[in-house]
Design a protein around this motif. Structure first.
Motif, mmCIF file in Angstrom:
data_model
loop_
_atom_site.group_PDB
_atom_site.id
_atom_site.type_symbol
_atom_site.label_atom_id
_atom_site.label_comp_id
_atom_site.label_asym_id
_atom_site.label_seq_id
_atom_site.Cartn_x
_atom_site.Cartn_y
_atom_site.Cartn_z
ATOM 1 N N HIS A 82 0.841 -1.208 0.000
ATOM 2 C CA HIS A 82 0.000 0.000 0.000
ATOM 3 C C HIS A 82 0.877 1.260 0.000
ATOM 4 O O HIS A 82 0.548 2.242 -0.659
ATOM 5 N N THR A 83 1.982 1.211 0.758
ATOM 6 C CA THR A 83 2.843 2.396 0.837
ATOM 7 C C THR A 83 3.545 2.637 -0.497
ATOM 8 O O THR A 83 3.595 3.770 -0.991
ATOM 9 N N LEU A 84 4.070 1.571 -1.095
ATOM 10 C CA LEU A 84 4.747 1.754 -2.388
ATOM 11 C C LEU A 84 3.763 2.285 -3.428
ATOM 12 O O LEU A 84 4.080 3.206 -4.190
ATOM 13 N N MET A 85 2.556 1.722 -3.460
ATOM 14 C CA MET A 85 1.589 2.144 -4.469
ATOM 15 C C MET A 85 1.073 3.564 -4.216
ATOM 16 O O MET A 85 0.646 4.248 -5.139
ATOM 17 N N ALA A 86 1.117 4.001 -2.967
ATOM 18 C CA ALA A 86 0.644 5.355 -2.659
ATOM 19 C C ALA A 86 1.621 6.419 -3.162
ATOM 20 O O ALA A 86 1.214 7.527 -3.505
ATOM 21 N N PHE A 87 2.912 6.088 -3.163
ATOM 22 C CA PHE A 87 3.908 7.130 -3.464
ATOM 23 C C PHE A 87 4.603 6.953 -4.814
ATOM 24 O O PHE A 87 5.494 7.720 -5.152
ATOM 25 N N LEU A 88 4.216 5.914 -5.581
ATOM 26 C CA LEU A 88 4.838 5.704 -6.892
ATOM 27 C C LEU A 88 3.763 5.673 -7.975
ATOM 28 O O LEU A 88 2.640 5.228 -7.720
ATOM 29 N N LYS A 89 4.123 6.136 -9.175
ATOM 30 C CA LYS A 89 3.188 6.066 -10.301
ATOM 31 C C LYS A 89 3.968 5.692 -11.562
ATOM 32 O O LYS A 89 5.211 5.668 -11.526
ATOM 33 N N ALA A 90 3.233 5.414 -12.640
ATOM 34 C CA ALA A 90 3.873 5.037 -13.898
ATOM 35 C C ALA A 90 4.934 6.071 -14.268
ATOM 36 O O ALA A 90 4.681 7.280 -14.154
ATOM 37 N N GLY A 91 6.101 5.589 -14.645
ATOM 38 C CA GLY A 91 7.178 6.497 -15.044
ATOM 39 C C GLY A 91 8.178 6.758 -13.925
ATOM 40 O O GLY A 91 9.271 7.255 -14.172
ATOM 41 N N ASP A 92 7.810 6.428 -12.687
ATOM 42 C CA ASP A 92 8.711 6.639 -11.547
ATOM 43 C C ASP A 92 9.707 5.490 -11.412
ATOM 44 O O ASP A 92 9.496 4.380 -11.921
ATOM 45 N N HIS A 93 10.746 5.771 -10.636
ATOM 46 C CA HIS A 93 11.795 4.777 -10.385
ATOM 47 C C HIS A 93 12.062 4.725 -8.881
ATOM 48 O O HIS A 93 11.991 5.744 -8.204
ATOM 49 N N ILE A 94 12.323 3.535 -8.362
ATOM 50 C CA ILE A 94 12.625 3.355 -6.934
ATOM 51 C C ILE A 94 13.947 2.599 -6.774
ATOM 52 O O ILE A 94 14.225 1.689 -7.553
ATOM 53 N N VAL A 95 14.736 3.002 -5.803
ATOM 54 C CA VAL A 95 15.979 2.282 -5.504
ATOM 55 C C VAL A 95 15.764 1.467 -4.228
ATOM 56 O O VAL A 95 15.459 2.028 -3.168
ATOM 57 N N PHE A 96 15.891 0.154 -4.337
ATOM 58 C CA PHE A 96 15.785 -0.734 -3.179
ATOM 59 C C PHE A 96 17.171 -1.130 -2.693
ATOM 60 O O PHE A 96 18.069 -1.381 -3.510
ATOM 61 N N ILE A 226 -7.615 3.351 1.044
ATOM 62 C CA ILE A 226 -9.053 3.045 1.108
ATOM 63 C C ILE A 226 -9.510 2.397 -0.209
ATOM 64 O O ILE A 226 -10.502 1.693 -0.235
ATOM 65 N N CYS A 227 -8.743 2.601 -1.276
ATOM 66 C CA CYS A 227 -9.051 1.909 -2.542
ATOM 67 C C CYS A 227 -8.510 0.486 -2.524
ATOM 68 O O CYS A 227 -9.160 -0.446 -2.986
ATOM 69 N N PHE A 228 -7.287 0.317 -1.997
ATOM 70 C CA PHE A 228 -6.694 -1.030 -1.988
ATOM 71 C C PHE A 228 -7.320 -1.917 -0.912
ATOM 72 O O PHE A 228 -7.384 -3.125 -1.057
ATOM 73 N N GLY A 229 -7.733 -1.308 0.191
ATOM 74 C CA GLY A 229 -8.581 -2.033 1.140
ATOM 75 C C GLY A 229 -7.910 -2.977 2.121
ATOM 76 O O GLY A 229 -8.561 -3.900 2.612
ATOM 77 N N GLY A 230 -6.650 -2.768 2.443
ATOM 78 C CA GLY A 230 -5.951 -3.727 3.302
ATOM 79 C C GLY A 230 -6.060 -3.474 4.789
ATOM 80 O O GLY A 230 -5.083 -3.614 5.526
ATOM 81 N N SER A 231 -7.264 -3.133 5.281
ATOM 82 C CA SER A 231 -7.398 -2.815 6.713
ATOM 83 C C SER A 231 -7.348 -4.081 7.571
ATOM 84 O O SER A 231 -7.520 -5.195 7.084
ATOM 85 N N LEU A 232 -7.115 -3.871 8.858
ATOM 86 C CA LEU A 232 -6.983 -4.978 9.808
ATOM 87 C C LEU A 232 -8.281 -5.132 10.598
ATOM 88 O O LEU A 232 -8.885 -4.136 11.007
ATOM 89 N N SER A 233 -8.694 -6.362 10.840
ATOM 90 C CA SER A 233 -9.909 -6.610 11.623
ATOM 91 C C SER A 233 -9.780 -6.008 13.015
ATOM 92 O O SER A 233 -8.715 -6.074 13.643
ATOM 93 N N ASP A 234 -10.847 -5.422 13.528
ATOM 94 C CA ASP A 234 -10.774 -4.760 14.827
ATOM 95 C C ASP A 234 -10.427 -5.709 15.971
ATOM 96 O O ASP A 234 -9.808 -5.302 16.950
#
Ligand SMILES: *Cc1c(COP(=O)(O)O)cnc(C)c1O
Length: 389
Positions: A82-96, A226-234
């Motif tokens: 979720h974090t990677l998808m929130a801050f990256l978009k097509a055309g971007d590059h990430i260094v791991f 909220i689009c990806f939906g990975g919340s944790l059960s209460d």
């Protein structure tokens, strides 16, 4: 509340749901998935990450990581993806960073290209290794320290200075250290990610993830999560709150045990090499001392070549072979057979992960009992080797 308070006070007191009605000592659990509108802009719903228990727990996590806000997810990988998808978009590059948790490596190499995001892995973990891989479209640097499974140490300040000078965001997988032993925000790292399945949960009975960052960064993460939906059960949120109350005590005991065991194993005739940042011989020892409060409960070691790692793990009686880590009980695993199984042999070799490597997640048991178990397992192997000759 948290200002000037000690770590165990924060673990115990910050961020609970106050039981106004009955004055109970612990947070009541709200399982509702439907809440009456108080205000049309404030819709309460589990996947909106804003139920009472979720909101309370994020306060504790933010206080522990010295950030303005936090979010909780259904697993560590949910937090990472979720974090990677929130801050990256097509055309971007990430260094791991080269040494990376196996699941994150798998996500990077099988998912990112589908979304037009390019990535590079460093060849080391020094700031210059990250700089060497940066491009004009690099948006994120992603690090892990201490890393899995060789416990390499990355310089938090040097990497964050580099990233800031280029306007690049920094993310860290802070699972191995936990917020008890390391607060990367104090060294300028932007986003802290945890597999809460590990030290935060600590009892091998919760699968969860957490992210801590500034209010602005968490807002942006929330908008896409909220689009990806990975919340944790209460129910699990509630259990995680309970676990966090003892995290300071557990992690301290685990770190002390790991330090003592690393020293004993380092002197052991059946063991070739021990990787633990608390050992003076560890190349990252000085750096670890400057940026960590404790050296952590994880170590790894290589058995002498005559001994088969799989036989060794089977011969242990107290310490359990297990893929997961960070529980109050000690566990061992072979990275080659588990966490790094999806990585090709060549990539593993390049990272220095040998077939005989054993990763040891040290629990809270007595050191004497753990050492006795290792000794009896090695003695069983020795008698086998003698019989085979
Ligand atoms: C376990 C782990 C993860 C993944 O977490 P899950 O809760 O299993 O999804 C990520 N990073 C590290 C360092 C881990 O140990």
């Amino acid at each position: 509340m948290e200002k000037g308070r000690g770590i165990n006070t924060i673990c115990t007191h910050v961020g609970g749901v106050v039981d106004e009605r009955y004055k109970g000592a612990i947070s009541p659990l709200y399982m509702a998935t439907s809440y009456a509108f108080e205000d049309i802009d404030e819709k309460r719903y589990p996947r909106y990450f804003n139920t009472p228990n979720q909101q309370a727990l994020t306060k504790k996590i933010a206080a522990l990581e010295h950030t303005g806000d936090a979010m909780i997810f259904g697993s560590g990988m949910a937090a990472i993806s979720h974090t990677l998808m929130a801050f990256l978009k097509a055309g971007d590059h990430i260094v791991f960073q080269q040494a990376l948790y196996g699941g994150t490596y798998n996500f990077a190499t099988t998912q990112l290209e589908k979304y037009g995001i390019s990535y590079s892995f460093t060849h080391g973990w020094e700031a210059k290794d990250f700089e060497a891989k940066m491009r004009s479209n690099t948006k994120v640097i992603y690090i892990e320290t201490p890393s899995n499974p060789l416990l390499t140490i990355t310089d938090l300040k040097a990497v964050s200075d580099l990233a800031r000078s280029k306007g690049v965001l920094t993310m860290i997988d802070n699972t191995f250290a936990s917020p008890i032993n390391q607060n990367p925000a104090d060294f300028g790292i932007d986003i802290m990610i945890h597999s809460a399945t590990k030290y935060m949960g600590g009892h091998s009975d919760i699968c969860a993830g957490a992210v801590a960052a500034s209010e602005d960064h968490i807002k942006r993460l929330w908008e896409s999560s909220i689009c990806f939906g990975g919340s944790l059960s209460d129910q699990t949120v509630w259990l995680l709150e309970r676990s966090l109350k003892t995290m300071g005590l557990r992690v301290k005991a685990q770190s002390d045990n790991a330090h003592k065991l690393a020293e004993l194993l380092d002197d052991h005739t059946a063991i070739d090499k021990v990787y633990y940042p608390g050992l003076k011989s560890h190349p990252g020892h000085g750096l670890a001392k400057s940026q960590m409060k404790g050296f952590g409960g994880m170590l790894s070691f290589e058995l002498k070549e005559d001994f088969n790692p799989s036989d060794f793990m089977k011969s242990l009686q107290l310490i359990k072979p297990s893929m997961s880590l960070a529980g109050v009980e000690s566990t061992v695993t072979s990275p080659v057979m588990t966490s790094h199984a999806l990585m090709g042999e060549e990539d593993r070799k390049a990272q220095g992960i040998r077939d005989g490597l054993i990763r040891f997640s040290v629990g809270i048991e007595e050191v004497e009992d753990l050492m006795e178990d290792i000794d009896q397992a090695i003695n069983q192997l020795k008698s086998k080797t003698v019989l085979a000759q």
